[in-house]
Design a protein around this motif. Structure first.
Motif: not given
Ligand code: MRU
Length: 366
Positions: A48, A51, A53, A56, A159-161, A166, A198, A238-239, A249, A325
């Motif tokens: 990680m 990390r 989605a 990654i 979390c972290n989106a 990205f 996160q 979303a993962d 997620n 998740f």
């Protein structure tokens, strides 16, 4: 994204070397990790260093490009074996984020039937395209999602989106950045997101870099703010999204969706199409990563000595479970913010380009 005034991406390829923002060091130190081989990049995904989605996925694509470059002087047969082995290695790093599998298959597909040298060049071009598409998809998510945010909207996220998850812009935070730029002055409730935090470490740092007002809350404080009417909207990332609109997620997302439903607050998910797995019928079929118990038994961060380290929280001998998740059922989700507009989870296929003509225009929920 801007870090201390300079333009960055979360992960990129430079002369065959994968560079990435070293995320476990944040928010206490900002540094760039350099990974010279496919194996090193795969290991960075596993532990990680990168990390989220989309990040990654981009890293996985670049890892495949590194494998192809390393094998370009081999015979056609050996080249094929090498990239298949690399694909198997990368696929094993993290099981839940669909973007990883999407990227591996795309780069493999780009090498198909080509002579090794040409195939290696094609792999690099494809991996770069995946990263570029991730950034532009996230920017479009911001344009559509911004319409859901009024002036001074108080949004909750988990979390972290953001851009760290990205290549750039982020998914759940992209609408926030668009709203900030258009003067809406959004406010974000940031769930700390145990066990790896996160939210507290990464989302808070990102929002700070962008000058967005926010407050970190303990994971178990969200109900308090929902019940007081202090949350106007929830947007998470979303993962992996199953064909029926169920969303995997970060652990803890499901209970936030239940809170939102209980309090009449709209709950949205933001994601590029590379996160949707149409081969997965529903959330029950999404593989859920279970991580080591130390993440729960310890907390990591900056020690008073000024070095980074960890402290034990639980008694010696205690054991823990650590699913990374959970799945939020489609029925709890008001809409999925995609690069092509906002769709109802039950109409997910409407977001696919061949069917998206009717989706032009910002933030329409179908
Ligand atoms: O375990 P991570 O940090 O890779 O988990 C991913 C996440 O940060 C979240 O689940 C996020 O909301 C989705 S990734 C855009």
């Amino acid at each position: 994204m801007r870090v201390n005034g300079a333009q960055y991406r979360t992960v990129w390829l430079e002369n065959g070397v994968v560079k990435m923002i070293d995320q476990p060091k944040l928010p206490h130190a900002f540094s760039i990790a350099s990974l010279r081989t496919c194996e090193e990049t795969a290991q960075a995904i596993r532990v990680m260093v990168v990390r989220g989605a989309g990040a990654i996925g981009a890293a996985a694509g670049f890892a495949m490009a590194q494998a192809a470059l390393a094998a370009q002087t081999k015979s056609r047969e050996e080249f094929g074996r090498s990239v298949e082995q690399a694909a198997a290695l990368v696929r094993k790093t993290r099981p839940t984020a669909q973007n990883l599998f999407y990227a591996v298959e795309r780069v493999l597909g780009a090498t198909n039937g080509l002579e090794p040298e040409k195939a290696a060049r094609a792999a690099v071009v494809e991996a770069q395209a995946i990263a570029d598409e991730d950034a532009s998809a996230c920017q479009k998510i911001g344009e559509h999602g911004e319409a859901l945010l009024e002036k001074k909207t108080r949004m909750l996220t988990h979390c972290n989106a953001g851009w760290l998850a990205f290549v750039d812009w982020g998914s759940a935070l992209s609408p926030v950045y668009a709203a900030q730029r258009s003067g809406k002055a959004p406010f974000v409730w940031v769930d700390e997101t145990r066990p790896r935090c996160q939210g507290a470490a990464l989302t808070s740092w990102e929002l700070g870099q962008e000058g967005v007002r926010h407050a970190i809350i303990a994971d178990n404080a969200a109900g308090f703010f929902f019940s007081r009417g202090e949350v106007d909207i929830a947007i998470v990332g979303a993962d992996r999204i199953a064909a029926n609109g169920d969303v995997a997620n970060k652990i803890g997302t499901y209970e936030k969706a239940l809170l939102a439903r209980e309090h009449g607050v709209p709950f949205y998910v933001a994601a590029p199409l590379s996160t949707i797995d149409f081969g997965c019928p529903d959330g029950g079929a999404i593989p859920i990563e279970e991580r080591g118990e130390d993440e729960v038994l310890y907390a990591s961060g900056l020690l008073d000595s000024g070095t980074q380290g960890r402290v034990r929280l639980a008694p010696k001998g205690a054991s823990a479970r650590n699913p990374a998740f959970d799945v939020t059922p489609a029925k709890l989700i008001a809409g999925i913010i995609t690069p092509y507009g906002v769709v109802k989870p039950s109409r997910l296929r409407d977001a696919v380009p061949s069917r998206r003509q009717a989706l032009s225009g910002p933030a329409r929920t179908r």
